[in-house]
Each structure stands twice: as C-alpha cells, then as structure tokens.
Design a protein around this motif. Sequence first.
Motif, PDB file in Angstrom:
ATOM      1  N   UNK A   1       0.864  -1.183   0.000  1.00 23.23           N
ATOM      2  CA  UNK A   1       0.000   0.000   0.000  1.00 23.23           C
ATOM      3  C   UNK A   1       0.896   1.227   0.000  1.00 23.23           C
ATOM      4  N   UNK A   2       0.637   2.119  -0.925  1.00 17.21           N
ATOM      5  CA  UNK A   2       1.463   3.320  -1.033  1.00 17.21           C
ATOM      6  C   UNK A   2       0.605   4.570  -1.042  1.00 17.21           C
ATOM      7  N   UNK A   3       1.244   5.677  -0.739  1.00 20.01           N
ATOM      8  CA  UNK A   3       0.627   6.993  -0.791  1.00 20.01           C
ATOM      9  C   UNK A   3       1.630   7.951  -1.409  1.00 20.01           C
ATOM     10  N   UNK A   4       1.150   9.114  -1.766  1.00 19.75           N
ATOM     11  CA  UNK A   4       2.038  10.155  -2.288  1.00 19.75           C
ATOM     12  C   UNK A   4       2.002  11.319  -1.315  1.00 19.75           C
ATOM     13  N   UNK A   5       3.200  11.755  -0.901  1.00 22.60           N
ATOM     14  CA  UNK A   5       3.307  12.905   0.003  1.00 22.60           C
ATOM     15  C   UNK A   5       4.256  13.920  -0.604  1.00 22.60           C
ATOM     16  N   UNK A   6       4.128  15.160  -0.145  1.00 19.89           N
ATOM     17  CA  UNK A   6       5.004  16.227  -0.615  1.00 19.89           C
ATOM     18  C   UNK A   6       5.988  16.561   0.500  1.00 19.89           C
ATOM     19  N   UNK A   7       7.248  16.700   0.123  1.00 18.76           N
ATOM     20  CA  UNK A   7       8.285  17.032   1.091  1.00 18.76           C
ATOM     21  C   UNK A   7       8.116  18.505   1.475  1.00 18.76           C
ATOM     22  N   UNK A   8       8.078  18.748   2.775  1.00 16.12           N
ATOM     23  CA  UNK A   8       7.931  20.114   3.279  1.00 16.12           C
ATOM     24  C   UNK A   8       9.303  20.788   3.362  1.00 16.12           C
ATOM     25  N   UNK A   9       9.319  22.087   3.455  1.00 19.56           N
ATOM     26  CA  UNK A   9      10.577  22.846   3.546  1.00 19.56           C
ATOM     27  C   UNK A   9      11.345  22.411   4.794  1.00 19.56           C
ATOM     28  N   UNK A  10      12.630  22.122   4.621  1.00 21.63           N
ATOM     29  CA  UNK A  10      13.503  21.744   5.726  1.00 21.63           C
ATOM     30  C   UNK A  10      13.388  20.291   6.149  1.00 21.63           C
ATOM     31  N   UNK A  11      12.575  19.485   5.484  1.00 23.83           N
ATOM     32  CA  UNK A  11      12.402  18.083   5.857  1.00 23.83           C
ATOM     33  C   UNK A  11      13.452  17.205   5.188  1.00 23.83           C
ATOM     34  N   UNK A  12      13.925  16.217   5.908  1.00 21.06           N
ATOM     35  CA  UNK A  12      14.795  15.189   5.346  1.00 21.06           C
ATOM     36  C   UNK A  12      13.967  13.926   5.159  1.00 21.06           C
TER      37      UNK A  12
ATOM     38  N   UNK B   1      13.402   5.355  -6.289  1.00 20.22           N
ATOM     39  CA  UNK B   1      14.649   5.245  -7.046  1.00 20.22           C
ATOM     40  C   UNK B   1      15.632   6.359  -6.714  1.00 20.22           C
ATOM     41  N   UNK B   2      15.682   6.726  -5.458  1.00 18.80           N
ATOM     42  CA  UNK B   2      16.577   7.814  -5.037  1.00 18.80           C
ATOM     43  C   UNK B   2      17.991   7.291  -4.862  1.00 18.80           C
ATOM     44  N   UNK B   3      18.970   8.109  -5.275  1.00 13.85           N
ATOM     45  CA  UNK B   3      20.368   7.723  -5.123  1.00 13.85           C
ATOM     46  C   UNK B   3      20.936   8.280  -3.818  1.00 13.85           C
ATOM     47  N   UNK B   4      20.542   9.473  -3.444  1.00 20.81           N
ATOM     48  CA  UNK B   4      21.057  10.107  -2.228  1.00 20.81           C
ATOM     49  C   UNK B   4      19.923  10.252  -1.219  1.00 20.81           C
ATOM     50  N   UNK B   5      20.307  10.547   0.022  1.00 22.42           N
ATOM     51  CA  UNK B   5      19.318  10.676   1.076  1.00 22.42           C
ATOM     52  C   UNK B   5      18.667  12.043   1.145  1.00 22.42           C
ATOM     53  N   UNK B   6      19.134  12.998   0.345  1.00 17.68           N
ATOM     54  CA  UNK B   6      18.583  14.352   0.398  1.00 17.68           C
ATOM     55  C   UNK B   6      17.478  14.509  -0.641  1.00 17.68           C
ATOM     56  N   UNK B   7      16.431  15.241  -0.268  1.00 12.26           N
ATOM     57  CA  UNK B   7      15.343  15.539  -1.198  1.00 12.26           C
ATOM     58  C   UNK B   7      15.027  17.017  -1.098  1.00 12.26           C
ATOM     59  N   UNK B   8      14.540  17.570  -2.205  1.00  6.12           N
ATOM     60  CA  UNK B   8      14.212  18.991  -2.251  1.00  6.12           C
ATOM     61  C   UNK B   8      12.788  19.213  -1.746  1.00  6.12           C
ATOM     62  N   UNK B   9      12.581  20.373  -1.152  1.00  4.96           N
ATOM     63  CA  UNK B   9      11.252  20.733  -0.675  1.00  4.96           C
ATOM     64  C   UNK B   9      10.297  20.829  -1.864  1.00  4.96           C
ATOM     65  N   UNK B  10       9.092  20.327  -1.679  1.00  4.14           N
ATOM     66  CA  UNK B  10       8.087  20.369  -2.731  1.00  4.14           C
ATOM     67  C   UNK B  10       8.046  19.128  -3.596  1.00  4.14           C
ATOM     68  N   UNK B  11       9.045  18.274  -3.467  1.00  2.00           N
ATOM     69  CA  UNK B  11       9.073  17.063  -4.273  1.00  2.00           C
ATOM     70  C   UNK B  11       7.999  16.090  -3.800  1.00  2.00           C
ATOM     71  N   UNK B  12       7.368  15.416  -4.756  1.00  2.00           N
ATOM     72  CA  UNK B  12       6.375  14.397  -4.426  1.00  2.00           C
ATOM     73  C   UNK B  12       7.084  13.054  -4.309  1.00  2.00           C
ATOM     74  N   UNK B  13       6.776  12.340  -3.251  1.00  2.00           N
ATOM     75  CA  UNK B  13       7.396  11.041  -3.012  1.00  2.00           C
ATOM     76  C   UNK B  13       6.311   9.974  -2.852  1.00  2.00           C
ATOM     77  N   UNK B  14       6.609   8.786  -3.379  1.00  2.00           N
ATOM     78  CA  UNK B  14       5.760   7.630  -3.135  1.00  2.00           C
ATOM     79  C   UNK B  14       6.278   7.023  -1.837  1.00  2.00           C
ATOM     80  N   UNK B  15       5.390   6.881  -0.858  1.00  2.00           N
ATOM     81  CA  UNK B  15       5.800   6.376   0.439  1.00  2.00           C
ATOM     82  C   UNK B  15       4.920   5.190   0.819  1.00  2.00           C
ATOM     83  N   UNK B  16       5.437   4.322   1.695  1.00  2.00           N
ATOM     84  CA  UNK B  16       4.606   3.206   2.142  1.00  2.00           C
ATOM     85  C   UNK B  16       3.422   3.735   2.926  1.00  2.00           C
ATOM     86  N   UNK B  17       2.252   3.177   2.635  1.00  2.00           N
ATOM     87  CA  UNK B  17       1.038   3.595   3.327  1.00  2.00           C
ATOM     88  C   UNK B  17       0.861   2.837   4.618  1.00  2.00           C
ATOM     89  N   UNK B  18      -0.212   3.100   5.313  1.00  2.00           N
ATOM     90  CA  UNK B  18      -0.465   2.390   6.562  1.00  2.00           C
ATOM     91  C   UNK B  18      -0.704   0.903   6.321  1.00  2.00           C
TER      92      UNK B  18
END
Length: 138
Positions: free
Chosen positions: A82-93, A119-136
């Motif tokens: 189960x997946x969801x899509x979230x947006x990275x907030x400013x200053x979030x890792x 498919x991320x290569x590094x651990x850093x992400x930019x604010x505003x990026x949409x990410x597919x994340x595991x859902x509940x």
Amino acid sequence: MAVARCQGGSVRPPSRRATAAQAPIAVRAGRPCGAHPLRRVERAQAGLATLAVTALVTAGVVCGLVVVAQVRGGGASNALGHTEIVQVQAGESLEDVAVRIAPDRPVAETVHRIVDLNGLAAGAVAAGRLLVVPGPAR
C-alpha cells in the motif's frame, strides 16, 4: 506456341512478345489498361480490413498477456504494497518524512522503503518534491 508460316513457305520464329496473361499493365492512349478501378478499390478495402483485424487481434493478445501477468504477479498493489504520495515540506529530510508518515515503524526501514519506491540515489530531497511512500499497514 504456334509457328507462323510466311508467304514463301519459310518459318518465322515464335514471337518473344508476352501473351495477354503474362503482359504487364499496358498503357493505351495515356490510360492504364490493367485492373478496373473498382477492382483496385475492392482490393485496397480488403487490405485495410485485414490490417484492422490484425491490429485488433494484436491488441487483444497484448491485453490478455497483461491480465495474465497481473494475475500471476498478484497485481500491482501486492508488488508495491500500500502506497501513498506525500510532498516534502521545507527543511524536511527523508528521516523526517519517515517519522511523519509512519511514526510506529522503524525510521531506517521506512527510509529504505522510500528510497526503493522512488529510485533515489542520495538521502537528500528537495522541498516540494512528491514522493511515493509506504502507506499504513492494512
């Protein structure tokens, strides 16, 4: 082939000219003498019908193969969980995102899953990026 006799009794060699059945389409008075235009249209329609049927059969086979792959693979939802899509907030890792979306799971495990899903290569992400994340978990 019939041998032609000349007036003097000599034999003329057979003609090398093609017969009507063997002759290519001839042109008389600037107009082709081949197949009638309606016959050519009928042949073209038959060719287009064959092409359309071939395309439909091919599309059906491809759809069938996709269905078989989904059934055998258990469907896309089972492959990704189960997946969801979230947006990275400013200053979030990624760790912050992991804590926000799954506070009850281990952070390292959730971060690893986010990296795999996106498919991320590094651990850093930019604010505003949409990410597919595991859902509940269900």
